[in-house]
Scaffold this motif. Structure first.
Motif, PDB file in Angstrom:
ATOM      1  N   GLY A 187      18.183  -9.297  16.478  1.00  0.00           N
ATOM      2  CA  GLY A 187      17.734  -8.654  15.258  1.00  0.00           C
ATOM      3  C   GLY A 187      18.287  -9.295  14.001  1.00  0.00           C
ATOM      4  O   GLY A 187      19.045 -10.262  14.041  1.00  0.00           O
ATOM      5  N   ALA A 188      17.892  -8.722  12.881  1.00  0.00           N
ATOM      6  CA  ALA A 188      18.296  -9.250  11.581  1.00  0.00           C
ATOM      7  C   ALA A 188      18.545  -8.105  10.621  1.00  0.00           C
ATOM      8  O   ALA A 188      17.999  -7.011  10.766  1.00  0.00           O
ATOM      9  N   THR A 189      19.381  -8.374   9.632  1.00  0.00           N
ATOM     10  CA  THR A 189      19.686  -7.392   8.594  1.00  0.00           C
ATOM     11  C   THR A 189      19.134  -7.896   7.266  1.00  0.00           C
ATOM     12  O   THR A 189      19.559  -8.945   6.782  1.00  0.00           O
ATOM     13  N   PRO A 190      18.177  -7.190   6.677  1.00  0.00           N
ATOM     14  CA  PRO A 190      17.589  -7.650   5.410  1.00  0.00           C
ATOM     15  C   PRO A 190      18.538  -7.450   4.241  1.00  0.00           C
ATOM     16  O   PRO A 190      19.396  -6.565   4.254  1.00  0.00           O
ATOM     17  N   HIS A 191      18.375  -8.279   3.221  1.00  0.00           N
ATOM     18  CA  HIS A 191      19.180  -8.156   2.005  1.00  0.00           C
ATOM     19  C   HIS A 191      18.513  -7.140   1.074  1.00  0.00           C
ATOM     20  O   HIS A 191      17.940  -7.497   0.041  1.00  0.00           O
ATOM     21  N   ILE A 199      12.754   1.744  -3.601  1.00  0.00           N
ATOM     22  CA  ILE A 199      11.424   1.586  -3.031  1.00  0.00           C
ATOM     23  C   ILE A 199      11.453   2.005  -1.559  1.00  0.00           C
ATOM     24  O   ILE A 199      12.516   2.244  -0.978  1.00  0.00           O
ATOM     25  N   ALA A 200      10.293   2.051  -0.943  1.00  0.00           N
ATOM     26  CA  ALA A 200      10.184   2.467   0.451  1.00  0.00           C
ATOM     27  C   ALA A 200      10.612   1.347   1.399  1.00  0.00           C
ATOM     28  O   ALA A 200      10.120   0.228   1.299  1.00  0.00           O
ATOM     29  N   LEU A 201      11.520   1.680   2.312  1.00  0.00           N
ATOM     30  CA  LEU A 201      11.994   0.751   3.325  1.00  0.00           C
ATOM     31  C   LEU A 201      11.735   1.353   4.701  1.00  0.00           C
ATOM     32  O   LEU A 201      11.621   2.578   4.843  1.00  0.00           O
ATOM     33  N   ASP A 202      11.669   0.506   5.735  1.00  0.00           N
ATOM     34  CA  ASP A 202      11.521   1.045   7.087  1.00  0.00           C
ATOM     35  C   ASP A 202      12.890   1.450   7.630  1.00  0.00           C
ATOM     36  O   ASP A 202      13.908   1.375   6.939  1.00  0.00           O
ATOM     37  N   ASP A 203      12.926   1.891   8.881  1.00  0.00           N
ATOM     38  CA  ASP A 203      14.169   2.400   9.470  1.00  0.00           C
ATOM     39  C   ASP A 203      15.256   1.346   9.586  1.00  0.00           C
ATOM     40  O   ASP A 203      16.433   1.676   9.750  1.00  0.00           O
ATOM     41  N   HIS A 204      14.874   0.064   9.509  1.00  0.00           N
ATOM     42  CA  HIS A 204      15.843  -1.026   9.625  1.00  0.00           C
ATOM     43  C   HIS A 204      16.180  -1.646   8.270  1.00  0.00           C
ATOM     44  O   HIS A 204      16.901  -2.640   8.209  1.00  0.00           O
ATOM     45  N   GLY A 205      15.623  -1.090   7.198  1.00  0.00           N
ATOM     46  CA  GLY A 205      15.935  -1.589   5.869  1.00  0.00           C
ATOM     47  C   GLY A 205      14.993  -2.649   5.343  1.00  0.00           C
ATOM     48  O   GLY A 205      15.204  -3.168   4.242  1.00  0.00           O
ATOM     49  N   PHE A 206      13.940  -2.993   6.082  1.00  0.00           N
ATOM     50  CA  PHE A 206      12.972  -3.977   5.609  1.00  0.00           C
ATOM     51  C   PHE A 206      11.979  -3.301   4.655  1.00  0.00           C
ATOM     52  O   PHE A 206      11.686  -2.106   4.776  1.00  0.00           O
ATOM     53  N   VAL A 245      12.145 -10.546   4.390  1.00  0.00           N
ATOM     54  CA  VAL A 245      12.570  -9.239   3.910  1.00  0.00           C
ATOM     55  C   VAL A 245      11.490  -8.171   4.102  1.00  0.00           C
ATOM     56  O   VAL A 245      11.776  -6.973   4.082  1.00  0.00           O
ATOM     57  N   ARG A 246      10.261  -8.604   4.353  1.00  0.00           N
ATOM     58  CA  ARG A 246       9.137  -7.669   4.454  1.00  0.00           C
ATOM     59  C   ARG A 246       8.996  -7.121   5.864  1.00  0.00           C
ATOM     60  O   ARG A 246       9.036  -7.857   6.837  1.00  0.00           O
ATOM     61  N   SER A 247       8.825  -5.810   5.966  1.00  0.00           N
ATOM     62  CA  SER A 247       8.619  -5.176   7.261  1.00  0.00           C
ATOM     63  C   SER A 247       7.323  -5.677   7.896  1.00  0.00           C
ATOM     64  O   SER A 247       6.281  -5.724   7.244  1.00  0.00           O
ATOM     65  N   GLY A 248       7.410  -6.095   9.150  1.00  0.00           N
ATOM     66  CA  GLY A 248       6.221  -6.571   9.859  1.00  0.00           C
ATOM     67  C   GLY A 248       5.957  -8.051   9.735  1.00  0.00           C
ATOM     68  O   GLY A 248       5.032  -8.567  10.375  1.00  0.00           O
ATOM     69  N   SER A 249       6.748  -8.773   8.950  1.00  0.00           N
ATOM     70  CA  SER A 249       6.539 -10.225   8.841  1.00  0.00           C
ATOM     71  C   SER A 249       6.968 -10.897  10.138  1.00  0.00           C
ATOM     72  O   SER A 249       7.762 -10.348  10.905  1.00  0.00           O
ATOM     73  N   VAL A 250       6.468 -12.101  10.387  1.00  0.00           N
ATOM     74  CA  VAL A 250       6.728 -12.782  11.657  1.00  0.00           C
ATOM     75  C   VAL A 250       8.020 -13.585  11.645  1.00  0.00           C
ATOM     76  O   VAL A 250       8.380 -14.212  12.635  1.00  0.00           O
ATOM     77  N   LYS A 251       8.734 -13.577  10.522  1.00  0.00           N
ATOM     78  CA  LYS A 251      10.053 -14.215  10.428  1.00  0.00           C
ATOM     79  C   LYS A 251       9.993 -15.705  10.752  1.00  0.00           C
ATOM     80  O   LYS A 251      10.754 -16.220  11.559  1.00  0.00           O
ATOM     81  N   ARG A 252       9.071 -16.401  10.119  1.00  0.00           N
ATOM     82  CA  ARG A 252       8.946 -17.844  10.265  1.00  0.00           C
ATOM     83  C   ARG A 252       8.763 -18.471   8.880  1.00  0.00           C
ATOM     84  O   ARG A 252       8.172 -17.863   7.994  1.00  0.00           O
ATOM     85  N   VAL A 253       9.264 -19.688   8.694  1.00  0.00           N
ATOM     86  CA  VAL A 253       9.218 -20.343   7.393  1.00  0.00           C
ATOM     87  C   VAL A 253       7.787 -20.507   6.905  1.00  0.00           C
ATOM     88  O   VAL A 253       7.467 -20.206   5.744  1.00  0.00           O
ATOM     89  N   ALA A 254       6.910 -20.988   7.780  1.00  0.00           N
ATOM     90  CA  ALA A 254       5.526 -21.233   7.371  1.00  0.00           C
ATOM     91  C   ALA A 254       4.864 -19.954   6.895  1.00  0.00           C
ATOM     92  O   ALA A 254       4.129 -19.945   5.893  1.00  0.00           O
TER      93      ALA A 254
END
Length: 274
Positions: A187-191, A199-206, A245-254
């Motif tokens: 997992g990861a911890t968003p900044h 603003i609205a964040l998900d349960d993990h802070g994204f 940082v966005r909830s649901g993103s695929v966490k890849r540079v591209a």
């Protein structure tokens, strides 16, 4: 930007000037609003005001708290499983820690390149947080062993990883596994600590965006904003999020680069309708 001159941005490669672009190195500690503008509060007491803001603060990937693991990072301990890491592993056996889809995808991918993959999960049910199609592929693959209720206690190796010591978190039984690389997907911890009440964040802070942004943070009397019409817009109109940082993103540079480009287009659309 309050009390700050507006420099001209210059491209180092082409020398092209971008009039009005201001490059500022500062820590943002809070988010407010004033007269239709977003107000970024800085650690030094200053403020930056803007009609639109893109949040691209990313996330920090969680690391195992195992003695000696930091010395092996980048050489035989990795946080991504791409073709580059697969080439570095050669045909040596590897271990993967994690029970989500990222760990499952890495397992399936690496199993087609290395001699064996040891997948370590803290729980007993592989399908609890992993998609069924990945679970089926992992359980059928002849070069994958799933170690349930397993946690890494030690790593051994000089310049590169040679062995890991694991422990069954139910029985306390210990074992050693010879592997030459370790992949960590826990997992990861968003900044986003500075955005908790803004603003609205998900349960993990994204950061929630699009149609998911508003309903998740309604609490009866308080509503953070009207439902955003743009896929990258947050629960606050004119505030967008892109990348890890966005909830649901695929966490890849591209993907992050693409979302950044999309955000620019959506900001123009926001200006047109506001």
């Amino acid at each position: 930007m309050a009390d700050t001159p507006q420099p001209v941005g210059v491209s180092a490669r082409t020398g092209q000037k971008f009039t009005g672009a201001a490059l500022v190195s500062a820590e943002v500690t809070g988010l407010g609003s004033d007269g239709g503008h977003h107000v970024l509060q800085l650690a030094d007491g200053g403020e930056i005001r803007a009609r639109a803001v893109v949040l691209a603060t990313g996330a920090r990937y969680r690391k195992l708290e195992v003695p000696g693991i930091e010395a092996l990072e980048g050489r035989s301990v990795y946080y991504a499983a791409t073709n580059q890491e697969a080439r570095l592993c050669g045909t040596d056996p590897v271990a993967i820690v994690g029970g989500g889809n990222s760990a499952g995808q890495a397992t399936v991918f690496l199993a087609d390149h290395v001699s064996h993959v040891h997948l370590l999960i803290r729980g007993h049910d592989l399908g609890k947080s992993m998609s069924r199609y990945l679970v089926d592929q992992i359980e059928r693959h002849p070069r994958v062993t799933v170690h349930r209720n397993a946690e890494i206690r030690e790593v051994h190796g000089n310049k590169n990883l040679e062995e890991i010591a694991i422990e069954d978190n139910r029985t306390g039984d210990k074992a050693r596994i010879r592997v030459h690389a370790l992949f960590v997907f826990i997992g990861a911890t968003p900044h986003t600590g500075w955005l908790t009440d803004a603003i609205a964040l998900d349960d993990h802070g994204f950061v929630l965006t699009g149609v998911d942004a508003v309903p998740a943070r309604e609490d009866g009397n308080q509503r953070l904003g009207a439902p955003p019409s743009r896929t990258l817009e947050t629960s606050r109109a004119g505030l967008f999020a892109a990348g890890d940082v966005r909830s649901g993103s695929v966490k890849r540079v591209a993907s992050a680069v693409g979302e950044g480009a999309m955000a620019v287009r959506q900001i123009h659309e926001y200006f047109e309708r506001s």
